[in-house]
Scaffold this active site. Sequence first.
Site, short mmCIF file in Angstrom:
data_model
loop_
_atom_site.label_atom_id
_atom_site.label_comp_id
_atom_site.label_asym_id
_atom_site.label_seq_id
_atom_site.Cartn_x
_atom_site.Cartn_y
_atom_site.Cartn_z
N GLU A 54 14.13 -4.56 -7.06
CA GLU A 54 13.42 -5.01 -5.87
C GLU A 54 12.23 -5.85 -6.33
O GLU A 54 11.43 -5.43 -7.17
CB GLU A 54 12.96 -3.80 -5.03
N ASN A 93 11.27 2.86 -3.53
CA ASN A 93 12.27 3.05 -2.46
C ASN A 93 13.46 3.73 -3.12
O ASN A 93 14.26 3.09 -3.80
CB ASN A 93 12.70 1.70 -1.87
N LYS A 132 6.60 7.40 -2.48
CA LYS A 132 6.33 6.51 -1.35
C LYS A 132 6.84 7.25 -0.12
O LYS A 132 8.05 7.42 0.05
CB LYS A 132 7.07 5.18 -1.54
N GLU A 152 7.36 2.08 5.36
CA GLU A 152 8.49 1.15 5.46
C GLU A 152 9.83 1.89 5.56
O GLU A 152 10.78 1.58 4.84
CB GLU A 152 8.48 0.16 4.29
N ARG A 196 1.50 7.36 -3.07
CA ARG A 196 1.04 6.01 -2.71
C ARG A 196 0.39 5.98 -1.33
O ARG A 196 0.80 6.70 -0.41
CB ARG A 196 2.21 5.03 -2.76
N ARG A 213 -3.14 -3.94 10.46
CA ARG A 213 -2.51 -3.36 9.27
C ARG A 213 -3.53 -3.15 8.15
O ARG A 213 -3.42 -2.20 7.38
CB ARG A 213 -1.38 -4.29 8.81
N LYS A 270 -3.04 0.27 -3.44
CA LYS A 270 -2.86 -1.16 -3.73
C LYS A 270 -4.22 -1.85 -3.78
O LYS A 270 -5.13 -1.47 -3.04
CB LYS A 270 -1.98 -1.83 -2.68
N ASP A 306 -0.97 -6.56 1.07
CA ASP A 306 0.19 -6.42 0.19
C ASP A 306 0.24 -7.50 -0.87
O ASP A 306 1.04 -8.42 -0.78
CB ASP A 306 1.47 -6.46 1.04
N GLU A 363 -3.40 0.08 -7.94
CA GLU A 363 -2.05 -0.50 -8.11
C GLU A 363 -2.11 -2.02 -7.97
O GLU A 363 -2.61 -2.54 -6.98
CB GLU A 363 -1.09 0.08 -7.05
N GLU A 402 5.64 -11.36 -6.64
CA GLU A 402 6.31 -11.41 -5.33
C GLU A 402 5.74 -12.49 -4.42
O GLU A 402 6.48 -13.28 -3.83
CB GLU A 402 6.19 -10.03 -4.67
N GLU A 458 -3.33 -20.84 -5.35
CA GLU A 458 -4.04 -20.52 -4.10
C GLU A 458 -4.28 -21.79 -3.28
O GLU A 458 -4.15 -21.79 -2.06
CB GLU A 458 -5.37 -19.84 -4.43
C1 GCV Z 1 9.14 -1.48 -3.02
C2 GCV Z 1 6.17 -4.72 -0.16
C3 GCV Z 1 7.40 -5.26 -0.81
C4 GCV Z 1 8.49 -4.20 -0.89
C5 GCV Z 1 7.92 -2.97 -1.60
C6 GCV Z 1 6.68 -2.50 -0.85
C7 GCV Z 1 5.99 -1.34 -1.52
O1 GCV Z 1 6.39 -4.50 1.21
O2 GCV Z 1 7.84 -6.39 -0.15
O3 GCV Z 1 9.57 -4.73 -1.58
O4 GCV Z 1 8.85 -1.95 -1.72
O5 GCV Z 1 5.75 -3.54 -0.77
O6 GCV Z 1 5.03 -1.58 -2.23
O7 GCV Z 1 6.42 -0.21 -1.36
#
Ligand code: GCV
Length: 656
Positions: free
Chosen positions: A139, A181, A261, A265, A298, A315, A339, A344, A366, A372, A488
Amino acid sequence: MEFSKCWLDYSPAEIKEKALFTLAVLCEGSIVESAVKEYDMAIQGMTAVKPEIVKERKPESVVLLLDEFLPVGKDGYEIRREESSYCITGQSESGVLYGVFHFLRVIRTGHLEEFPIQNAPEMPLRIMNHWDNMDGSIERGYSGESFFYKDYEILYNERTEQYVRMMASIGINAIVINNVNVHEKETYLITDTYLEQVKQYSDLFNRYGIKLFTSVNFAAPMELADFDNCDPLNERVAAWWKETAKHIYEVIPDFGGFLVKADSEGRPGPFTYDRTHADGANMLARALKPYGGIVIWRCFVYNCGQDWRDKKTDRARAAYDNFIGLDGQFDENVILQIKNGPMDFQVREPVSPLFGGLKKTNMILEVEIAQEYTGQQIDLCYLLPMWREILDFDTFVRGEGSTVLNIVKGQTHGQKLCGMAAVINTGDDYNWTGNDLAAANTYGYGRLAMNPSLDSESIAKEWTELTFGKAPEKEIVAMLMNSWNTYEKYTSPLGIGWMVTPHYHYGPDVDGYEYDRWGTYHRADRNGLGVDRTPAGTGYTAQYNEPWASVYAEKEKCPEELLLFFHYVGYEEKLKSGKTLIQHIYDTHFEGVEEVEKMITVWKGLQGKIPSDAFDRVSERLERQLANSVEWRDRINTYFYRKSGVLDDKGRKIYE
Ligand code: GCV
């Protein structure tokens, strides 16, 4: 199997000093053996001569020693000259290993620093998170497939070994081997279906001073046994986890623990049963406690079913709102993993206010090495300067000096379980990271977590020298150092984030997430854009301690790079530079593309100075980056021109 050696490429080098050809090993243990193996491999790689390895002191040698009372800190080391010998003394076996890697770096870069060198890891936990799935996919992976799994089988080969050496060489001491996940098959990683193979990894990791962790599925009792709930306060559920933990430790006595987690989500979690995250985390922590295991929980918990019409739900507030009330309620072997920002991993975000909120809870920062949202290892984006800013951010939680760094070092609140975790950017591509230059982030993360006082440029230099030698150093370091800023400039402006292609997160789609459920809005209209997060808006700014709460809430005081994150700003409002917002958007987007063009010119000039295969791979990435930056520039400029109707005052081409 073909793969690059990255920064551990011990290619021929001129080494004359006689002492380096004898290694006197006066300590023992499996990690020391790895250190010896590394030294042996390095000297042979550089000189084609096998060093003599002896068990007693000899004049003119490199001596490995272990002294648990060495006053350097846990897992630290000292390297000093003693007449015609060098002594590498570790405070522990890991200290010996880190000392050997440091010594080899010094030899290879020719930076014969002044001895003695004393050093110790400054953060207790320096973790890599893999988002690898057992079908072989990753992922948010941008460098091929997983080298841990293929078709639901666990792989173990030369690549695994090289990977672990690379991790140890940068000071990593914990690795989570699967995605947060946790899908169906991965739920079985903690069962006999896979445990023996997981143990093989764990044994390898341990020989390099690294603990193995798995991500677990909070609903495992329902998926692996016949439970109809996974309520953390259900005694049978807790007993199931205790039995499971007991068995894991019977097979893998050195198992590190779980990463979770939950309620995020779509993942299961304690909310379903009206329980708190503390209830959930503590239940698991109690199962692991008898064996010294820990739970990393997390904080990426937010409502991902938002209505874009609703301007009050924010959010950005979510992590703080969900966890601040639980401060002090977590068991001592629980750590919250937070995080870096409240959204994100965007190219620019403020620091998560949770760092300045929690006082009685273990915390880990984190970050995401996997790019990404920062160019997916196609575009160059060296992330160390960003992480540096995050670590240096003063939360003021216990007055001045309560930086994120001091918190995650354990200095501010005296916590022992803390540190940094990063989502790694590796895969089974030949070069591990898709873009060869993206390995600077992998390397840099470890170096920074180990020694956060190092500056980004020194790390870039060190990585470049170890990977490509001295010849291209100046140019590559300059490219790396400017790259975040450049990225940026051509993407979303002034901290607003997003505007990316939904789901894939590469390339522009200004309204891609604007009317979606993810809580990621820019709120652009014909007059301006930005989210009002002041007390008059969503109230997010109040989650910070002073002075930040006031600074962020006042448009005039708000750091400009975050302006649109905190405020709605009119297109013709003036910024500190004297430019209007709209002109700033146009200018930065033109500049971003020009900077990519310049990078390409610089890179072309390096032909012949670095191996041709690496040169070609990076050239190909840079061309794609150029196309991407042009697309961003034109979409953003056109979008805001159409919204605002304001012309570029420099008359450049903006499509209508
Ligand atoms: C592993 C974001 C990413 C997801 C990720 C999530 C997380 O939403 O797009 O791919 O899932 O963060 O950190 O759990």
